[in-house]
Design an enzyme around this catalytic site. Structure first.
Site, PDB file in Angstrom:
ATOM      1  N   HIS A   1       0.855  -1.196   0.000  1.00 37.54           N
ATOM      2  CA  HIS A   1       0.000   0.000   0.000  1.00 37.54           C
ATOM      3  C   HIS A   1       0.891   1.246   0.000  1.00 37.54           C
ATOM      4  O   HIS A   1       2.115   1.138   0.143  1.00 37.54           O
ATOM      5  CB  HIS A   1      -0.934  -0.002   1.221  1.00 37.54           C
ATOM      6  CG  HIS A   1      -0.201  -0.012   2.520  1.00 37.54           C
ATOM      7  ND1 HIS A   1       0.328  -1.161   3.065  1.00 37.54           N
ATOM      8  CD2 HIS A   1       0.125   0.986   3.394  1.00 37.54           C
ATOM      9  CE1 HIS A   1       0.926  -0.879   4.204  1.00 37.54           C
ATOM     10  NE2 HIS A   1       0.829   0.424   4.432  1.00 37.54           N
TER      11      HIS A   1
ATOM     12  N   THR B   1       2.174   3.946  -4.698  1.00 35.97           N
ATOM     13  CA  THR B   1       3.046   3.635  -5.841  1.00 35.97           C
ATOM     14  C   THR B   1       4.245   2.770  -5.442  1.00 35.97           C
ATOM     15  O   THR B   1       4.658   2.776  -4.278  1.00 35.97           O
ATOM     16  CB  THR B   1       3.597   4.941  -6.459  1.00 35.97           C
ATOM     17  OG1 THR B   1       3.987   5.808  -5.394  1.00 35.97           O
ATOM     18  CG2 THR B   1       2.578   5.630  -7.347  1.00 35.97           C
ATOM     19  N   ARG B   2       4.797   2.049  -6.418  1.00 35.68           N
ATOM     20  CA  ARG B   2       6.033   1.269  -6.248  1.00 35.68           C
ATOM     21  C   ARG B   2       6.900   1.481  -7.490  1.00 35.68           C
ATOM     22  O   ARG B   2       6.388   1.464  -8.613  1.00 35.68           O
ATOM     23  CB  ARG B   2       5.727  -0.238  -6.143  1.00 35.68           C
ATOM     24  CG  ARG B   2       5.000  -0.651  -4.875  1.00 35.68           C
ATOM     25  CD  ARG B   2       5.891  -0.516  -3.659  1.00 35.68           C
ATOM     26  NE  ARG B   2       5.302  -1.047  -2.450  1.00 35.68           N
ATOM     27  CZ  ARG B   2       4.616  -0.332  -1.553  1.00 35.68           C
ATOM     28  NH1 ARG B   2       4.384   0.956  -1.742  1.00 35.68           N
ATOM     29  NH2 ARG B   2       4.152  -0.910  -0.453  1.00 35.68           N
TER      30      ARG B   2
ATOM     31  N   HIS C   1      15.189   3.920   1.671  1.00 40.16           N
ATOM     32  CA  HIS C   1      15.160   2.459   1.458  1.00 40.16           C
ATOM     33  C   HIS C   1      15.964   1.753   2.551  1.00 40.16           C
ATOM     34  O   HIS C   1      15.632   0.639   2.955  1.00 40.16           O
ATOM     35  CB  HIS C   1      15.741   2.159   0.074  1.00 40.16           C
ATOM     36  CG  HIS C   1      15.730   0.711  -0.298  1.00 40.16           C
ATOM     37  ND1 HIS C   1      14.599  -0.077  -0.226  1.00 40.16           N
ATOM     38  CD2 HIS C   1      16.720  -0.103  -0.750  1.00 40.16           C
ATOM     39  CE1 HIS C   1      14.897  -1.306  -0.611  1.00 40.16           C
ATOM     40  NE2 HIS C   1      16.173  -1.347  -0.927  1.00 40.16           N
TER      41      HIS C   1
HETATM   42  C1  LIG Z   1       7.374   1.376   2.208  1.00 39.67           C
HETATM   43  C2  LIG Z   1       7.601   0.351   1.152  1.00 39.67           C
HETATM   44  C3  LIG Z   1       8.096   0.728  -0.080  1.00 39.67           C
HETATM   45  C4  LIG Z   1       8.346  -0.227  -1.059  1.00 39.67           C
HETATM   46  N1  LIG Z   1       8.792   0.172  -2.297  1.00 39.67           N
HETATM   47  C5  LIG Z   1       8.939  -0.735  -3.293  1.00 39.67           C
HETATM   48  C6  LIG Z   1       9.241  -0.305  -4.607  1.00 39.67           C
HETATM   49  O1  LIG Z   1       9.380   0.891  -4.870  1.00 39.67           O
HETATM   50  N2  LIG Z   1       9.340  -1.260  -5.563  1.00 39.67           N
HETATM   51  C7  LIG Z   1       9.149  -2.586  -5.317  1.00 39.67           C
HETATM   52  O2  LIG Z   1       9.254  -3.390  -6.241  1.00 39.67           O
HETATM   53  N3  LIG Z   1       8.842  -3.016  -4.069  1.00 39.67           N
HETATM   54  C8  LIG Z   1       8.732  -2.127  -3.069  1.00 39.67           C
HETATM   55  N4  LIG Z   1       8.377  -2.531  -1.808  1.00 39.67           N
HETATM   56  C9  LIG Z   1       8.279  -3.959  -1.513  1.00 39.67           C
HETATM   57  C10 LIG Z   1       6.963  -4.553  -1.940  1.00 39.67           C
HETATM   58  O3  LIG Z   1       5.912  -3.639  -1.741  1.00 39.67           O
HETATM   59  C11 LIG Z   1       6.766  -5.833  -1.168  1.00 39.67           C
HETATM   60  O4  LIG Z   1       7.885  -6.703  -1.420  1.00 39.67           O
HETATM   61  C12 LIG Z   1       5.498  -6.567  -1.571  1.00 39.67           C
HETATM   62  O5  LIG Z   1       4.408  -5.686  -1.604  1.00 39.67           O
HETATM   63  C13 LIG Z   1       5.252  -7.688  -0.582  1.00 39.67           C
HETATM   64  O6  LIG Z   1       4.061  -8.362  -0.943  1.00 39.67           O
HETATM   65  P1  LIG Z   1       3.575  -9.615  -0.070  1.00 39.67           P
HETATM   66  O7  LIG Z   1       2.525 -10.266  -0.873  1.00 39.67           O
HETATM   67  O8  LIG Z   1       4.771 -10.412   0.345  1.00 39.67           O
HETATM   68  O9  LIG Z   1       2.989  -8.974   1.257  1.00 39.67           O
HETATM   69  P2  LIG Z   1       1.517  -8.374   1.497  1.00 39.67           P
HETATM   70  O10 LIG Z   1       1.099  -7.576   0.338  1.00 39.67           O
HETATM   71  O11 LIG Z   1       1.536  -7.722   2.831  1.00 39.67           O
HETATM   72  O12 LIG Z   1       0.601  -9.650   1.495  1.00 39.67           O
HETATM   73  C14 LIG Z   1       0.624 -10.613   2.529  1.00 39.67           C
HETATM   74  C15 LIG Z   1      -0.825 -10.912   2.821  1.00 39.67           C
HETATM   75  O13 LIG Z   1      -0.924 -12.054   3.656  1.00 39.67           O
HETATM   76  C16 LIG Z   1      -2.045 -11.840   4.499  1.00 39.67           C
HETATM   77  N5  LIG Z   1      -1.934 -12.740   5.642  1.00 39.67           N
HETATM   78  C17 LIG Z   1      -0.857 -12.958   6.421  1.00 39.67           C
HETATM   79  N6  LIG Z   1      -1.135 -13.818   7.407  1.00 39.67           N
HETATM   80  C18 LIG Z   1      -2.435 -14.184   7.245  1.00 39.67           C
HETATM   81  C19 LIG Z   1      -3.314 -15.055   7.948  1.00 39.67           C
HETATM   82  N7  LIG Z   1      -2.923 -15.739   9.037  1.00 39.67           N
HETATM   83  N8  LIG Z   1      -4.570 -15.193   7.493  1.00 39.67           N
HETATM   84  C20 LIG Z   1      -4.990 -14.512   6.407  1.00 39.67           C
HETATM   85  N9  LIG Z   1      -4.212 -13.667   5.709  1.00 39.67           N
HETATM   86  C21 LIG Z   1      -2.945 -13.505   6.121  1.00 39.67           C
HETATM   87  C22 LIG Z   1      -1.909 -10.385   4.877  1.00 39.67           C
HETATM   88  O14 LIG Z   1      -3.101  -9.840   5.396  1.00 39.67           O
HETATM   89  C23 LIG Z   1      -1.499  -9.763   3.554  1.00 39.67           C
HETATM   90  O15 LIG Z   1      -2.600  -9.309   2.801  1.00 39.67           O
HETATM   91  C24 LIG Z   1       8.117  -1.593  -0.796  1.00 39.67           C
HETATM   92  C25 LIG Z   1       7.595  -1.981   0.439  1.00 39.67           C
HETATM   93  C26 LIG Z   1       7.325  -1.023   1.398  1.00 39.67           C
HETATM   94  C27 LIG Z   1       6.776  -1.453   2.727  1.00 39.67           C
END
Ligand SMILES: Cc1cc2nc3c(=O)[nH]c(=O)nc-3n(C[C@H](O)[C@H](O)[C@H](O)COP(=O)(O)OP(=O)(O)OC[C@H]3O[C@@H](n4cnc5c(N)ncnc54)[C@H](O)[C@@H]3O)c2cc1C
Length: 386
Positions: free
Chosen positions: A46, A49-50, A275
């Site tokens: 969230h 943007t990324r 970062h």
């Molecule tokens: C501030 C910030 C800036 C970033 N900037 C960049 C960028 O510029 N470029 C880039 O490529 N990447 C960037 N990233 C990294 C990127 O956003 C993340 O690597 C990616 O969004 C991670 O996705 P995910 O699916 O692993 O996690 P999430 O999107 O958090 O998804 C995990 C999901 O699992 C669910 N979940 C967990 N446990 C349970 C449970 N027990 N029961 C039900 N649901 C559960 C959670 O609710 C969540 O929805 C950034 C990250 C951040 C925080």
């Protein structure tokens, strides 16, 4: 008796939403479960943007995954345009270009050059005098090298997650949101997933639980550390940063940290972040979302040195989480005990741009046992060999 699925995806955030989409496109019966609503602001996907870049200084082995990611972003964007029938709302990826600046021959600028040369990607070395015209509004430190990648840009992060989820549902997927998974178990050909509301069965399970990965995969003892990260929006009257004026994103490798940001999208504010750094998070459900003085100290220094035309006080902030591995490379694998369970974790603060292609790879692993995409370098076995 409750319906049984071909595959359950645990966690429908960045990676899970893409994985559900890829599975549903293959006409599989797929169930995605998340503890929060689709495209929520409580995990790691969230904050508007990324950044997306292709000449990857982090490791050239990511480039083929990025080439596939770009292809898939274009495909998803066109499918989403058909669904929304609204040109402004369907834009997922804007290739506005990103310049990176750092010490002469430093890790970032040299890593970009190496990845670009190895994979024949377009990039430009920009002289300091050209940079003044090309990137007005920045005071680039003297002696820094500057490289520009025109194919780079940004993704609208919540819109991407929402697009994957909506398209997956259109292809027949079931999404259960606001349901927390409280346990799962597997035999060689069946999985059972218990939530706080129901129990579900499937042939296979994909775990994409973000900052909660080490709780869901606790028996694996993955080397994961969750960090608290803050995104900041700063107002400016300087129109040099406007996306409508053709401006793109930026990445600075400063002696005291790495900073990146986006063009001005709303005519008022520039979003940026550090970062590097970040406090360890022990309980992702109880993340401190207030803005603390320590969150802005380095950014203030960066703004005063490099972007003095931005207000020093942020007008908005958002708190998010990075899930780090020791070498900052992702972990993708089948579960060592259960062949019908696989997972993606430890996306180390740079994963979002890959969600389109790694979602495809996870769908491949769950359905065929392996993926043609080159993901071997992301195996957790590298930590055992170290
Ligand atoms: C501030 C910030 C800036 C970033 N900037 C960049 C960028 O510029 N470029 C880039 O490529 N990447 C960037 N990233 C990294 C990127 O956003 C993340 O690597 C990616 O969004 C991670 O996705 P995910 O699916 O692993 O996690 P999430 O999107 O958090 O998804 C995990 C999901 O699992 C669910 N979940 C967990 N446990 C349970 C449970 N027990 N029961 C039900 N649901 C559960 C959670 O609710 C969540 O929805 C950034 C990250 C951040 C925080």
């Amino acid at each position: 008796m409750a319906e049984s699925y071909d595959c359950i995806v645990l966690g429908v955030g960045g990676f899970g939403s893409s994985t559900v989409y890829h599975l549903a496109k293959r006409d599989l019966r797929v169930l995605g479960i998340d503890q929060f609503p689709l495209a929520h602001d409580r995990g790691s996907s969230h904050g508007d943007t990324r950044i997306i870049r292709k000449a990857y200084f982090e490791h050239p082995a990511y480039v083929p995954l990025l080439q596939r990611a770009y292809q898939l972003w274009d495909e998803v964007q066109s499918e989403y345009a058909d669904l929304t029938a609204n040109s402004a709302e369907h834009l997922l990826l804007n290739r506005c270009g990103v310049f990176s600046a750092g010490p002469h021959n430093g890790i970032v600028v040299n890593g970009i050059r190496q990845a670009a040369k190895q994979h024949a990607l377009a990039y430009e070395d920009i002289s300091a005098s050209d940079a003044k015209d090309r990137f007005p509004g920045y005071q680039i430190p003297e002696g820094f090298d500057i490289v520009f990648e025109s194919e780079a840009g940004y993704l609208h992060v919540e819109r991407c997650v929402s697009a994957f989820g909506q398209l997956a549902q259109q292809h027949g997927a079931t999404l259960k949101t606001n349901e927390q998974v409280i346990g799962w178990s597997s035999t060689s050909n069946a999985v059972e997933v218990k939530t706080d509301n129901d129990t579900y069965h499937a042939d296979s399970l994909i775990i994409t639980a973000g900052a909660w990965s080490d709780q869901i995969l606790d028996r694996l003892n993955l080397p994961l550390t969750v960090l608290r990260k803050v995104l900041l929006w700063h107002q400016t009257a300087d129109r040099s940063f406007d996306v409508d004026a053709g401006r793109g994103g930026f990445f600075f490798d400063m002696p005291y940290g790495r900073f990146y940001g986006f063009p001005c999208l709303d005519g008022r504010t520039v979003k940026l972040a550090e970062h590097s750094g970040g406090e360890t998070v022990h309980d992702p459900l109880n993340l401190d979302r207030s803005l603390k003085p320590s969150d802005t100290a380095n950014v203030r220094k960066f703004l005063s040195e490099v972007m003095p035309n931005l207000d020093i006080e942020p007008s908005r902030h958002v708190v998010c989480m990075y899930t780090m591995t020791p070498d900052e490379n992702f972990i993708i694998d089948r579960h060592p005990e259960f062949a019908n369970v696989c997972y993606g974790a430890g996306f180390s603060g740079h994963g979002f741009k890959f969600t389109s292609s790694i979602g495809e790879a996870l769908a491949d692993i769950a359905t065929t046992g392996s993926s043609a995409l080159p993901i071997e370098f992301l195996s957790p076995r590298r930590f055992l060999q170290a």
